[in-house]
Structures are given as structure tokens and as C-alpha cells.
Design a protein around this motif. Sequence first.
Motif, mmCIF file in Angstrom:
data_model
loop_
_atom_site.group_PDB
_atom_site.id
_atom_site.type_symbol
_atom_site.label_atom_id
_atom_site.label_comp_id
_atom_site.label_asym_id
_atom_site.label_seq_id
_atom_site.Cartn_x
_atom_site.Cartn_y
_atom_site.Cartn_z
ATOM 1 N N THR A 1 -0.456 2.182 3.476
ATOM 2 C CA THR A 1 -1.290 1.841 4.631
ATOM 3 C C THR A 1 -1.580 0.348 4.736
ATOM 4 N N ALA A 2 -1.126 -0.448 3.785
ATOM 5 C CA ALA A 2 -1.386 -1.888 3.835
ATOM 6 C C ALA A 2 -0.643 -2.511 5.008
ATOM 7 N N PRO A 3 -1.268 -3.452 5.733
ATOM 8 C CA PRO A 3 -0.576 -4.098 6.873
ATOM 9 C C PRO A 3 0.608 -4.916 6.377
ATOM 10 N N PRO A 4 1.674 -4.938 7.136
ATOM 11 C CA PRO A 4 2.846 -5.699 6.705
ATOM 12 C C PRO A 4 2.539 -7.190 6.624
ATOM 13 N N ARG B 1 -2.620 7.303 -9.193
ATOM 14 C CA ARG B 1 -1.310 6.949 -8.645
ATOM 15 C C ARG B 1 -1.232 7.295 -7.160
ATOM 16 N N ALA B 2 -1.824 8.424 -6.761
ATOM 17 C CA ALA B 2 -1.810 8.801 -5.343
ATOM 18 C C ALA B 2 -2.585 7.785 -4.506
ATOM 19 N N ARG B 3 -3.720 7.313 -5.036
ATOM 20 C CA ARG B 3 -4.493 6.301 -4.304
ATOM 21 C C ARG B 3 -3.720 4.994 -4.192
ATOM 22 N N GLN B 4 -3.027 4.622 -5.281
ATOM 23 C CA GLN B 4 -2.239 3.398 -5.242
ATOM 24 C C GLN B 4 -1.108 3.508 -4.228
ATOM 25 N N SER B 5 -0.447 4.653 -4.195
ATOM 26 C CA SER B 5 0.646 4.856 -3.241
ATOM 27 C C SER B 5 0.130 4.851 -1.813
#
Length: 338
Positions: free
Chosen positions: A315-318, A306-310
Motif C-alpha cells: 500500500t506504500a505510494p510509489p 510478516r503480513a503487516r510488512q507485506s
Amino acid sequence: MNRPTHQPMVWMLVAALALAVLPFLLGANAIDKLTTLFIFMLLASTWGLLAGQAGLVSVGQQAFFGLGAYFALRLVDGGWTAYPALFAGAIGAAVVAWGLSFFVLRLKEGEFAIATWVVAEVIRILVMLDPMVQGETGTSLIALNAVEPELRRNYGFWMALGSLVFMLAMTAWLLRSAVGTATRALGEDDEAAASLGVRVTPTRRWVYVLASLGAALAGVAWLASAITFLPRTNFGVQWSVLMLFMALVGGLRSQWGPLVGALLLFVLQESLGHLGAWYLAGLGALAMVFAIWLPRGLAGLWDDWRARQSSATATAPPAPTAVSSSASLNTLSRSSTP
């Protein structure tokens, strides 16, 4: 504001009510297996509270598993009705745990673990000296034979389910209280917690007695289903070994992790139990893998995922903003105008 706090409790009660109707829908074999699963979950949750939250690694909780059943047998022999005697026996075992806590809680870590095992063996020997128990031969809760088999099976199922829900609710309440805050502090570092004003022994006594009550409830639920009482079985150290396995694999520091560990143990037992010694060796190897490489158990793996998913989401570009068709046409017309 209190809604998020009470929501898990509401869902747990809804799930319990849904499970309570299963005896009317499933066959005898399925009900027996579910009863065993609930007993495993009850043992796992109480040992997780004891060792995972309070840092009390006990290998003697089988003392209360067997003692609750023994007290129930004694009460029935004295004239009590069977089912009230079962619950009273569990309470009697918790009272014994409260008395023992004044001695065993003075000990630390390894000394505490060894002392709890020695106490369990002493209690087993004393119980075997009772003429009613007949030593290694054991005895039976004959009064339950008067109950129709299907009804007795359903009562055992409801007893195991109700005891599990009760202990989960008590554990949730305890961990949300001031005692729970102190308990978690003790699990991290008891000396540091004491320096901050935490009352170490009284806090651990609360946890020890509650965990012992859970083990005793599991013991009387087992007796209600099996009817027979054998000191070597009811006071066997294998119960504490199974508790350790379930809590370790599921996640010691998690409230729901031991329940997952109990479910995993149940599945392994049902699918591989016929292998005998190889099955036990496999359980030991699996426990070693988790102890060395996955000390936080399955709950820790879930938390890490879950921490990796969050983190990936954060950090994903908008996403590019879509330009309306009218704005695009206006821009195109302006750029094409001389």
C-alpha cells in the motif's frame, strides 16, 4: 520446479552436518546442554505433529518415551549391544503404539486425552513389576559404562541430533504427501474431512505411530545420556506437559513453531530453573497467556508481523520518478523562451 520444495531439506542437512562437528569444538558441559535441547526439540516437534496437525491431544506420550528405554534395557539384558538395542527399543515402542492405535483412536477429544494418560500409567505400573527394574528403585544401562565417558557423551549428542533430523525429515515428507493433506483436514474438522472421503482412522494412525516413534527416540537418547532408568522419571507425565508447553508457545499449527518453543523452554530452564516451584508457576502462567491471548503462538506472531510488512509494502505510494537532468534543462529552456 522442485528446487523450492527441496531447498529447506538441503539447508536442514547442511545445518545438521555443521552441528555434528560441535563435540570436537565444545566442552562437555555445552555438549550435554545441547543434547538436552535436541531432545526437547524432538519431543516438541512430534507433539506438534500429533496435536497441531492431526488434532490428537495426547497426555500420554510419556508412555513411549519410557517404553523405548525399557525395551532397550531388556534387549541389552538379553545379550544385545547397547547402541543397537537403543534404536531397536524405539522401534519396539512404535510397534506398541501401532497396536494401541486400534483402541485409543476410536475415542474422541477429551476421551482420547484421558485414555492416553491411563494407558501410560498402566504401562508404567507393568514395567515396575519387572524384577529387572526393581520397582521405584529403577536400574541402569550398565553396558554404557564400558564406553569411555567423552565418547559416550558424543554418541548421545549424535543420537539426539540424528533422531531430530530424521523426525523433522519424516514429518516434512508426511505433510507434503497425500497423508499430510488429509492430516491437516482432520486437524480442522474431522467430520467434514470424512464427508470429503478422507480415511480418518488410517490417517491418524500414521501420525500417532510416527509421533510415538519420535517420543521413543527421545527416550532412548535420554537414557543414552543419563544411563539411569527410573520409572517415575522416564514415564512421568511431566514430559507430556513440557511437550504441550513447547508446542503451544511456539505455535501448534506451525512446523517450526514447536522448535522455537523448545528453545524458549531450554533458555527458561537454564536461567530460571533454580527457582524451583516459582519457575514451574511461571511456566504455567506463560502457557495461560499464550492459550488465552496468543493461541497461534510465536509462529502466529511472526506470520502476523510478516503480513503487516507485506501489506505496508503493497500500500506504500510509489516513489516519484526522477526526471533526468537533460529533460529538466529542456523544459526550463522552453519555459523561459518568449
